[in-house]
Design a protein around this motif. Structure first.
Motif, PDB file in Angstrom:
ATOM      1  N   SER A  45      35.312  46.529  44.271  1.00 47.36           N
ATOM      2  CA  SER A  45      34.972  47.161  43.002  1.00 47.36           C
ATOM      3  C   SER A  45      36.230  47.464  42.194  1.00 47.36           C
ATOM      4  CB  SER A  45      34.205  48.460  43.255  1.00 47.36           C
ATOM      5  OG  SER A  45      34.016  49.155  42.045  1.00 47.36           O
ATOM      6  N   ILE A  46      36.179  47.238  40.882  1.00 51.64           N
ATOM      7  CA  ILE A  46      37.340  47.523  40.042  1.00 51.64           C
ATOM      8  C   ILE A  46      37.572  49.024  39.860  1.00 51.64           C
ATOM      9  CG2 ILE A  46      37.256  45.326  38.831  1.00 51.64           C
ATOM     10  CD1 ILE A  46      35.999  46.806  36.450  1.00 51.64           C
ATOM     11  N   LYS A  47      36.659  49.838  40.359  1.00 54.42           N
ATOM     12  CA  LYS A  47      36.907  51.284  40.286  1.00 54.42           C
ATOM     13  C   LYS A  47      38.060  51.685  41.206  1.00 54.42           C
ATOM     14  CE  LYS A  47      33.497  52.962  43.636  1.00 54.42           C
ATOM     15  NZ  LYS A  47      32.303  53.779  43.808  1.00 54.42           N
ATOM     16  N   PHE A  48      38.475  50.786  42.086  1.00 50.02           N
ATOM     17  CA  PHE A  48      39.607  51.036  42.978  1.00 50.02           C
ATOM     18  C   PHE A  48      40.875  50.350  42.480  1.00 50.02           C
ATOM     19  CE2 PHE A  48      35.795  51.204  45.747  1.00 50.02           C
ATOM     20  CZ  PHE A  48      35.869  52.551  46.080  1.00 50.02           C
ATOM     21  N   LYS A  49      41.030  50.282  41.165  1.00 48.48           N
ATOM     22  CA  LYS A  49      42.156  49.580  40.542  1.00 48.48           C
ATOM     23  C   LYS A  49      43.499  50.018  41.114  1.00 48.48           C
ATOM     24  CE  LYS A  49      44.633  49.168  36.210  1.00 48.48           C
ATOM     25  NZ  LYS A  49      44.807  49.681  34.881  1.00 48.48           N
ATOM     26  N   ASP A  50      43.737  51.331  41.215  1.00 50.29           N
ATOM     27  CA  ASP A  50      45.037  51.820  41.692  1.00 50.29           C
ATOM     28  C   ASP A  50      45.320  51.366  43.119  1.00 50.29           C
ATOM     29  OD1 ASP A  50      45.479  53.067  39.244  1.00 50.29           O
ATOM     30  OD2 ASP A  50      44.670  54.992  39.934  1.00 50.29           O
ATOM     31  N   PHE A  92      42.975  43.190  35.977  1.00 49.27           N
ATOM     32  CA  PHE A  92      42.551  44.388  35.260  1.00 49.27           C
ATOM     33  C   PHE A  92      43.138  44.381  33.867  1.00 49.27           C
ATOM     34  CE2 PHE A  92      42.767  45.451  39.772  1.00 49.27           C
ATOM     35  CZ  PHE A  92      41.469  45.857  39.995  1.00 49.27           C
TER      36      PHE A  92
END
Length: 41
Positions: free
Chosen positions: A12-17, A38
């Motif tokens: 998931s891109i919500k975990f970018k960091d 991103f």
């Protein structure tokens, strides 16, 4: 001749960091890393 490992990160891109940290470490360790791209808005 040096063989490189190719590692694909997915999730998931919500975990970018977290993606960015892991991608940096794996790259500095000498791997080829494929990860989601991103976009900064």
């Amino acid at each position: 001749m040096h063989e490189y490992k190719i590692i694909t990160l997915c999730g998931s891109i919500k975990f970018k960091d977290e993606f960015m940290k892991v991608q940096e470490k794996l790259t500095l360790d000498g791997n080829i890393v494929l990860a989601p791209n991103f976009f900064i808005v």
